[in-house]
Motif scaffolding. Structure first.
Motif, PDB file in Angstrom:
ATOM      1  N   ASP A 104       5.409  30.984  -7.047  1.00  0.00           N
ATOM      2  CA  ASP A 104       5.364  29.891  -6.084  1.00  0.00           C
ATOM      3  C   ASP A 104       6.796  29.599  -5.653  1.00  0.00           C
ATOM      4  O   ASP A 104       7.395  28.597  -6.048  1.00  0.00           O
TER       5      ASP A 104
ATOM      6  N   ARG B 156      -2.970  41.248  -9.296  1.00  0.00           N
ATOM      7  CA  ARG B 156      -1.676  40.625  -9.587  1.00  0.00           C
ATOM      8  C   ARG B 156      -1.711  39.915 -10.941  1.00  0.00           C
ATOM      9  O   ARG B 156      -2.669  39.201 -11.244  1.00  0.00           O
TER      10      ARG B 156
ATOM     11  N   GLN C 202       1.533  34.861 -10.504  1.00  0.00           N
ATOM     12  CA  GLN C 202       1.680  34.331  -9.148  1.00  0.00           C
ATOM     13  C   GLN C 202       3.031  33.625  -9.037  1.00  0.00           C
ATOM     14  O   GLN C 202       3.436  32.899  -9.938  1.00  0.00           O
TER      15      GLN C 202
ATOM     16  N   ASP D 199       3.330  44.456  -9.527  1.00  0.00           N
ATOM     17  CA  ASP D 199       2.899  43.339  -8.677  1.00  0.00           C
ATOM     18  C   ASP D 199       3.592  43.416  -7.312  1.00  0.00           C
ATOM     19  O   ASP D 199       2.978  43.181  -6.266  1.00  0.00           O
TER      20      ASP D 199
END
Lengths: 80, 817
Positions: free
Chosen positions: B808, B803, B806, B789
């Motif tokens: 954040d 990907r 994710q 990734d």
């Protein structure tokens, strides 16, 4: 009746171990809990204890052989 | 090896009563005349004068702190002053019973203890010995502006000693430890004065380690751990007392080194912490002395002693020394006294009454002794008056010199701020002496471990593929080999930690060492991490070399002070005088959840004064362990449990059989490449290499993989050059993201490779929450998928791949996770 004694689950990272010595031979009478050999892992030398009572029919691996968890090591003609 | 201490169920299950026995309180009954006859007039007078010097010394500091002057000479001192006014008899009575070679470590308010030990040492040493000491390389900085020819006179030697201590307190370069320790850390080893400690009870583990050194090295001197009464609540103090009294010192079957450690835990019991009262308020024991009964059947030979009577204290220490000489230590002395002064000069004593203070002033130890001296015509009143004046002059002369910047300058930190930095590490080593045979129990070649290891392949793969750990040298074996070499060639090396003997350490690194090393050099410690690290600090301080282990990195909190304040700081706090050759092995767990699997390597790098090594291959483990064991600096050796069974497949020439070293601080290119650099810390290397292999095979991307190997120190040149070439960097570490050591590296690369980088640097680190259970670990620690990734984040197209997770980071930052 024939039964087998297996390698214990040793708990080493990848089960790497060697059956380093036998202290019994085919034809010997063995009891439950009797030490029948030793296993060497990278962390320790462990006693191999019999889980059966009876007469050894055959040792399935030679001393110095690499062994895996739960691999059959001994065939025993068990006493009823 | 199997233990010989049988646990008999019949005995265990018997009904019985445990008798704790009695602890004598103020049993000393000798009259002054009897003490005078025993000690002689000279010693009594010298003791009295030493008490006066201590009193005047402390009054000087009090006056400076409160009024900004001493004897009308102005001086501003901003640092601490924990004074011991009223406690002089406990310090002097103690020193009166000690020889110069005996060792003291000071309490939280230690000026009196330091002065007493120092002055008695000066009294006992010859002029030639004093000259040699004052002109030794470690101490000559104190007298650099003195006319040394005069120092051989004892009175001048006392002034120099006072000057060295005052200079240290005032942070001057001519202080005992170059002004880098200050009031609470002064020491002077030539007189048997080892470090005092600003951490309450901090002297206990270090003193215990010095006592361990004395026992292992068969020295006859005793160690006094001066600690305050309030320290009796501190875990490390209890751990230390138990460590010194361990049963194995009496039961080890080789009988080479026997008896508890030669140490006295000397509680200077002034009945107060800062303002809290151990007896009746913060402790439940009612008498401090009671703690001795909890440690061993001898109750640590505990006694309560009248600390305002020098003869009672002298008697107690003299008897303690006899007990210790018989191998029956350790000893606990509860020395009850009282400080008239506040905890510090700013203390308004709001926690105690004037009546209480006055009632103790009535039994002022100086008054008591002065009255006895006068009543028995040892001195005339005018002689005592002269002595008071002379002590004032002596103190003033030392004070004036100590505040004179020409005689007593400060370290020029303004023009050269790196002076302290350069004292952090000595960067010296003690090379292994292969010609020296240390004491062993058997030839290591005859042990099963070495026989097995010698039969193994040195390379981890053959034509059929990767060999198992029983066929080839593992990471674990690679660690063992240099450890064995040092163990059999260096008697000063001790090895201990939890389950180190018999078991060989929880992960079997020491398997086979039990057969080779006598039990005083390889032993099981109690489960007491503070004592493990703190005693190693003392052992090393005294001149030895210690290899200690904390079973899991997660346990470093249990030894927090000992790692963070003691092991890390004493080299610099001593002005470079002390060396601390300690190797602290710490393993990062796996499959054990939140409290046994966290990678704390980044936290360790935050602590100034520790070298931190984190190898990932068997080859590096062997070479770096050899360097760590030769190093005279404290080294934390981080091992990841995922690696112990790994054979050497990364360095194609395998693990050499012979002893070799790898320089601490140098990273290595493990895989050369041109498109992308992955910089890896510790066990992440295995995943980095796997990712590089996938990138090569699937997408024809050439990845350069660099292994940090050492975190402190760290030479970034190799990484900078690599990024200049590849222009892309991904950093990976199993440590949590927040405060990760890699952030500093990334900042450096942004600075040094600002014109090279095509993208922002990507990082893959563990998140800022707990490690989950074994089955979920790869949803937590950086995985190959996470690395791929990060490759996408570098703007590299990986055809067919999107990907997986994710991040954040902004929102996580706001949430504090």
């Amino acid at each position: 009746m024939e039964e087998q004694i297996l390698t214990p689950i040793i708990g080493s990272e990848d089960g790497q171990a060697v059956l380093s010595t036998w202290s019994v031979k085919a034809g010997d009478h063995i009891d439950i809990g009797q030490i029948i050999g030793s296993i060497e892992t990278n962390k320790a030398v462990l006693d191999l204890e019999s889980t059966k009572k009876g007469v050894i029919k055959a040792l399935l691996v030679a001393a110095g052989t690499e062994i895996a968890d739960l691999q059959p090591l001994v065939t025993v003609i068990v006493e009823s | 090896m199997v233990k010989t201490l049988a646990v008999d169920p019949e005995e265990v299950r018997k009904s019985k009563v445990i008798h704790l026995g009695q602890i004598p309180v103020n049993s000393f009954s000798q009259t002054f005349i009897q003490s005078l006859t025993q000690l002689g007039k000279d010693k009594v007078i010298f003791s009295f004068r030493t008490m006066l010097i201590i009193r005047e010394f402390e009054l000087m500091l009090e006056e400076i702190k409160k009024l900004g002057k001493y004897q009308e000479t102005a001086f501003k001192y901003a640092g601490p002053a924990h004074l011991s006014i009223g406690q002089e008899a406990s310090a002097v009575g103690q020193a009166l019973a000690l020889d110069t070679v005996d060792i003291i470590l000071g309490s939280h308010r230690s000026h009196g203890e330091t002065l007493a030990k120092g002055l008695f040492a000066i009294d006992k040493l010859s002029d030639q010995e004093l000259t040699k000491i004052f002109e030794a390389p470690e101490t000559k900085h104190i007298i650099k502006n003195f006319n040394s020819s005069k120092i051989t006179k004892k009175e001048k030697a006392i002034e120099v000693f006072l000057f060295g201590l005052i200079s240290e307190i005032f942070g001057k370069e001519t202080g005992f430890n170059k002004g880098l320790g200050g009031s609470m850390h002064a020491f002077y080893t030539p007189f048997g004065i080892y470090p005092n400690n600003a951490i309450v009870g901090g002297s206990a583990p270090i003193a215990t380690g010095i006592a361990l050194y004395n026992r292992v090295q068969r020295k006859n001197n005793v160690v006094i751990a001066n600690i305050g009464d309030a320290s009796s609540a501190c875990g490390p103090v209890w751990e230390s007392m138990n460590f010194a009294a361990m049963g194995q010192f009496k039961t080890n079957k080789e009988k080479k080194i026997n008896g508890g450690l030669p140490i006295v835990y000397f509680f200077v019991n002034n009945f107060y912490g800062m303002g809290g009262q151990p007896i009746g308020e913060t402790m439940g024991y009612e008498n401090l002395a009671r703690v001795g009964a909890g440690i061993n059947p001898d109750r640590l030979h505990t006694e309560v002693v009248d600390g305002n009577n020098i003869f009672a204290v002298h008697d107690a220490i003299t008897r303690a020394k006899k007990i210790i000489a018989q191998g029956k230590g350790p000893v606990l002395i509860d020395c009850q006294t009282y400080r008239f002064s506040g905890h510090s000069p700013s203390d308004a004593s709001s926690y105690r009454t004037k009546e209480e203070i006055d009632s103790w002033r009535d039994v002022d130890p100086i008054k008591i002794l002065e009255t006895d001296i006068l009543n028995n015509n040892l001195l005339l009143p005018q002689e005592i008056e002269e002595m008071h004046l002379q002590v004032k002059k002596l103190t003033f002369d030392a004070f004036v010199k100590a505040i004179d910047d020409k005689i007593s300058p400060r370290l020029p930190l303004h023009s050269n701020p790196e002076i302290i930095g350069n004292l952090t590490f000595n960067n010296t080593s003690k090379e292994i002496d292969f010609s020296y045979a240390a004491e062993t129990l058997m030839d290591p070649l005859q042990t099963q471990r070495v026989k097995s290891t010698n039969n193994k392949s040195r390379i981890g793969k053959d034509q059929n593929g990767i060999l198992s750990g029983v066929k080839a040298i593992t990471f674990r074996d690679a660690l063992f080999e240099p450890i064995l070499e040092h163990a059999i060639h260096d008697d000063s090396l001790v090895i201990y930690g939890e389950e180190n003997r018999d078991w060989g350490g929880a992960f079997g690194v020491y398997r086979g060492l039990t057969e080779v090393l006598p039990s005083h050099r390889l032993f099981n410690s109690p489960i007491a991490e503070a004592a493990i690290v703190g005693t190693a600090v003392g052992y090393a301080m005294a001149g030895g070399r210690a290899l200690i282990e904390l079973m899991y990195a997660d346990f470093i909190g249990r030894a927090g002070d000992e790692i963070f304040n003691q092991l890390a700081k004493w080299q610099a706090m001593s002005g470079g005088i002390l060396k601390l050759p300690v190797v602290l092995r710490i393993s990062v767990g796996s499959k054990y959840g939140a409290q046994h699997s966290q990678d704390w390597s980044s936290l360790l790098t935050h602590i100034s004064g520790l070298k931190v090594i984190y190898p990932a291959t068997a080859f590096d483990a062997k070479g770096l362990m050899a360097s760590a064991l030769e190093s005279n600096d404290p080294v934390v050796f981080v091992e990841n449990q995922r690696l112990y069974d790994n054979v050497e497949t990364i360095n194609i020439s395998g693990v050499p059989q012979e002893y070799y070293k790898i320089e601490i601080g140098k990273p290595a290119i493990v895989r050369a490449g041109k498109d992308l650099t992955i910089f890896s810390v510790g066990a992440c290397l295995i995943r980095a290499l796997e990712a590089a292999e996938v990138l090569e095979n699937k997408w024809n991307i050439s990845t350069e993989v660099i292994d940090a190997r050492s975190l402190v120190p760290f030479d970034p040149d190799l990484l900078i050059k690599s990024v200049s070439k590849t222009k892309k960097l991904i950093c990976i570490s199993d440590a949590c993201e927040r405060g990760n050591w890699l952030h500093g590296i990334m900042n450096l690369i942004y600075e040094k490779n600002s014109n090279d980088l095509e993208n922002k640097i990507s990082s893959v680190m563990a998140p800022n929450w707990i490690t989950p259970a074994a089955e979920q670990e790869w949803n937590y620690f950086p995985s190959v998928e996470n690395i791929l990734d990060a490759v996408l984040d570098q703007g590299i197209t990986l055809l067919g791949r999107v990907r997986t997770i994710q991040n954040d980071s902004l929102n996580n930052f706001k949430k504090g996770i």
